[in-house]
Structures are given as structure tokens and as C-alpha cells.
Design a protein around this motif. Structure first.
Motif, PDB file in Angstrom:
ATOM      1  N   PRO A 262       0.812  -1.219   0.000  1.00 56.58           N
ATOM      2  CA  PRO A 262       0.000   0.000   0.000  1.00 56.58           C
ATOM      3  C   PRO A 262       0.850   1.276   0.000  1.00 56.58           C
ATOM      4  CG  PRO A 262      -0.927  -1.571   1.550  1.00 56.58           C
ATOM      5  CD  PRO A 262       0.400  -2.126   1.098  1.00 56.58           C
ATOM      6  N   GLN A 263       1.931   1.279   0.785  1.00 58.33           N
ATOM      7  CA  GLN A 263       2.806   2.447   0.816  1.00 58.33           C
ATOM      8  C   GLN A 263       3.472   2.673  -0.544  1.00 58.33           C
ATOM      9  OE1 GLN A 263       5.162   0.894   4.048  1.00 58.33           O
ATOM     10  NE2 GLN A 263       4.304   2.369   5.513  1.00 58.33           N
ATOM     11  N   LYS A 264       3.979   1.615  -1.126  1.00 60.83           N
ATOM     12  CA  LYS A 264       4.659   1.722  -2.424  1.00 60.83           C
ATOM     13  C   LYS A 264       3.693   2.220  -3.496  1.00 60.83           C
ATOM     14  CE  LYS A 264       7.862   0.555  -5.599  1.00 60.83           C
ATOM     15  NZ  LYS A 264       8.836  -0.449  -5.865  1.00 60.83           N
ATOM     16  N   MET A 265       2.472   1.680  -3.508  1.00 60.48           N
ATOM     17  CA  MET A 265       1.500   2.089  -4.522  1.00 60.48           C
ATOM     18  C   MET A 265       1.172   3.581  -4.380  1.00 60.48           C
ATOM     19  SD  MET A 265      -2.177   0.455  -5.555  1.00 60.48           S
ATOM     20  CE  MET A 265      -1.444  -1.107  -5.973  1.00 60.48           C
ATOM     21  N   LEU A 266       0.965   4.031  -3.147  1.00 56.84           N
ATOM     22  CA  LEU A 266       0.686   5.450  -2.937  1.00 56.84           C
ATOM     23  C   LEU A 266       1.856   6.309  -3.409  1.00 56.84           C
ATOM     24  CD1 LEU A 266      -1.060   5.394   0.557  1.00 56.84           C
ATOM     25  CD2 LEU A 266      -2.128   5.899  -1.652  1.00 56.84           C
ATOM     26  N   GLU A 267       3.079   5.860  -3.127  1.00 58.84           N
ATOM     27  CA  GLU A 267       4.262   6.593  -3.576  1.00 58.84           C
ATOM     28  C   GLU A 267       4.337   6.628  -5.096  1.00 58.84           C
ATOM     29  OE1 GLU A 267       7.548   4.845  -1.421  1.00 58.84           O
ATOM     30  OE2 GLU A 267       6.751   5.582   0.490  1.00 58.84           O
ATOM     31  N   GLN A 268       3.922   5.534  -5.751  1.00 58.71           N
ATOM     32  CA  GLN A 268       3.895   5.513  -7.217  1.00 58.71           C
ATOM     33  C   GLN A 268       2.901   6.539  -7.767  1.00 58.71           C
ATOM     34  OE1 GLN A 268       3.283   1.156  -7.299  1.00 58.71           O
ATOM     35  NE2 GLN A 268       4.921   1.117  -8.822  1.00 58.71           N
TER      36      GLN A 268
ATOM     37  N   GLY B  43       4.876  -2.516 -10.992  1.00 58.47           N
ATOM     38  CA  GLY B  43       6.152  -2.425 -10.301  1.00 58.47           C
ATOM     39  C   GLY B  43       6.004  -2.219  -8.806  1.00 58.47           C
ATOM     40  N   THR B  44       4.794  -2.439  -8.282  1.00 57.71           N
ATOM     41  CA  THR B  44       4.548  -2.271  -6.843  1.00 57.71           C
ATOM     42  C   THR B  44       5.166  -3.416  -6.054  1.00 57.71           C
ATOM     43  OG1 THR B  44       2.479  -1.170  -7.391  1.00 57.71           O
ATOM     44  CG2 THR B  44       2.724  -1.918  -5.123  1.00 57.71           C
ATOM     45  N   VAL B  45       5.078  -4.619  -6.602  1.00 52.65           N
ATOM     46  CA  VAL B  45       5.697  -5.813  -6.004  1.00 52.65           C
ATOM     47  C   VAL B  45       6.487  -6.500  -7.111  1.00 52.65           C
ATOM     48  CG1 VAL B  45       3.873  -6.112  -4.266  1.00 52.65           C
ATOM     49  CG2 VAL B  45       3.706  -7.331  -6.444  1.00 52.65           C
ATOM     50  N   PRO B  46       7.415  -7.392  -6.732  1.00 53.45           N
ATOM     51  CA  PRO B  46       8.160  -8.121  -7.767  1.00 53.45           C
ATOM     52  C   PRO B  46       7.227  -8.973  -8.635  1.00 53.45           C
ATOM     53  CG  PRO B  46       9.184  -8.405  -5.599  1.00 53.45           C
ATOM     54  CD  PRO B  46       7.856  -7.728  -5.380  1.00 53.45           C
TER      55      PRO B  46
END
Length: 166
Positions: A48-54, A127-130
Motif C-alpha cells: 500500500p505504501q509503495k503504490m501510494l508513492e507511485q 512495479g509495486t511488487v516483484p
């Protein structure tokens, strides 16, 4: 059997879906405490954090925490987690009335389909997860079973409300 849109009690369906989704979100978090899907290193910035950052949300917001019992907990991640769960609770509540086939298997196949779409296809594509092949087996096991139990919980709660007539 297909129910006509005008025969759906929208308020009740939305309320029940949100409630079931929130409870199931708690179940999924509990599940992840028993079988963590990610290593601590990979969870330093969770999906969730990575997606928001994207999407351009700054890390100081995505990594914002609150303290409870001496632990720093990621409240922004929880907002995303519970919003996703409540949203799918509503989708399942209404969708199950419009297309009852999605409720086959007490929601388990639907939950697995959600896992497959988001964790094996969409999030790797973004690219949020491998890529799925690069995710550890433990992550697949935890997320597969967790999504099955998550949607089973939503299904059970919706059915209990339908059966009680409330």
C-alpha cells in the motif's frame, strides 16, 4: 437467477458490505500476523505504501505512523487496507445479488481471483511488487490463503445478515 437492479436494497447492501469488509480486513491482518506475507526488509515499504508513492504521495505521508503499546503502526497502510476490504465487501454484496455465480464456493474462488489479479498481475505490472515468479513461496501461500479466508469471512457475514433478515 439474476436480480433486477431496482430490487436491490442499496443502503442495506452497502452498509452490510462495508461492515463485512471491515471485519474481514481485521481477519486478514490477523492472518498476516500468523503467516507474514513479506520479509521484514520487503515490508519496510509495504505494497500500500509503495503504490501510494507511485501515485505521487510523499514517503513522509505513506510511512506516517501512530504509536500503540510501544509500537509504531502504519496508519496510512491501514486506511488503504481497510478501504480496499470495505470496497470489495460492497462489490461482493451488490455483485452477488446481480450475478449470484460470484458467490459460488462461499466466496473463496472470488477471493482467490482477487489475489491473482492484484498480487500476481496488476501490482507486478505496476512495479509495486516483484513479478510473481520472483515473489517468495511464503508470500504466495500467505496471500492465497489469506484472500480465501478474507472473502469467505465477507461471504459468511453477508449471508448471516441475509438470513437474519436484518
Amino acid at each position: 437467477m439474476v436480480i433486477e437492479v431496482n430490487k436491490i436494497n442499496w443502503g442495506k447492501s452497502i452498509t452490510v458490505g462495508i461492515t463485512a469488509g471491515l471485519v474481514a480486513g481485521l481477519v486478514k491482518l490477523g492472518w498476516e500476523n500468523i503467516l507474514p506475507p513479506r520479509t521484514p526488509e520487503r515490508d519496510q515499504t509495504n505494497p500500500p505504501q509503495k503504490m501510494l508513492e507511485q501515485f505521487g504521495v510523499p514517503a513522509q505521508i505513506t510511512h506516517a505512523t501512530y504509536t500503540y503499546s510501544g509500537q509504531q503502526l502504519p496508519w496510512v497502510s491501514y486506511v488503504v487496507h481497510f478501504s480496499f476490504s470495505a470496497g470489495f465487501g460492497v462489490l461482493y454484496s451488490i455483485g452477488g445479488q446481480l450475478a449470484p455465480w460470484i458467490k459460488k464456493g462461499d466466496g473463496v474462488p472470488f477471493g482467490i481471483a482477487v489475489w491473482d489479479f492484484f498480487h500476481l498481475k496488476l501490482m507486478p505490472l505496476m512495479g509495486t511488487v516483484p513479478a510473481a515468479k520472483d515473489q517468495p513461496l511464503e508470500e504466495h501461500v500467505s496471500e492465497f490463503l489469506g484472500h480465501a479466508i478474507w472473502m469467505w469471512t465477507i461471504d459468511a457475514l453477508i449471508k448471516s445478515k441475509e438470513e437474519s433478515g436484518k
